[in-house]
Design a protein around this motif. Sequence first.
Motif: not given
Length: 155
Positions: A74-95
């Motif tokens: 997540k750090k490599r991707k620039g995504q938050p690491t202080t909370r579980v977001t369940l958003r890696d690629t965004g496909e889960f949220h979009k579905s």
Amino acid sequence: MPINRYNATIRNLEYRLRAFRDSLPNLLEDAVRSQEAVIVSAIANDQLYRRGINGRGKKIMDYAPYRPRTIQAKKRKGQPTTRVTLRDTGEFHKSMFLVFDEEGFYVTSDNRKTSFLIKKYGDSIFRLTDKNFTRIVRVHIRREIERKLRQTIRK
């Protein structure tokens, strides 16, 4: 004569209100359906991504934190690491989408990771918090039902 006229008007209004009451379940379903994007966004963007909480208001990081390897990714991707977001690629949220049954509605996903995420984080990841549910009902659904009621009364 005026009494009969008013009496007929009251009976007519009573008939329209009964018809409205009988159609209320369908009106509610239509109103909720029309707010699907708002409901899904409240769960995906507000609860999961911004706050990292499930539908019960509990921080997901408290009961199922990211593993060190996931934090590094997540750090490599620039995504938050202080909370579980369940958003890696965004496909889960979009579905995510609404499903209606005899008890009401619920949110689910047809993403391939859904069963894994439910097993790991619980099905309350798809639940609206009480605060979000109240806001959506007050701001969106109630307005729609009130508008329909006004139309019914004015006929």
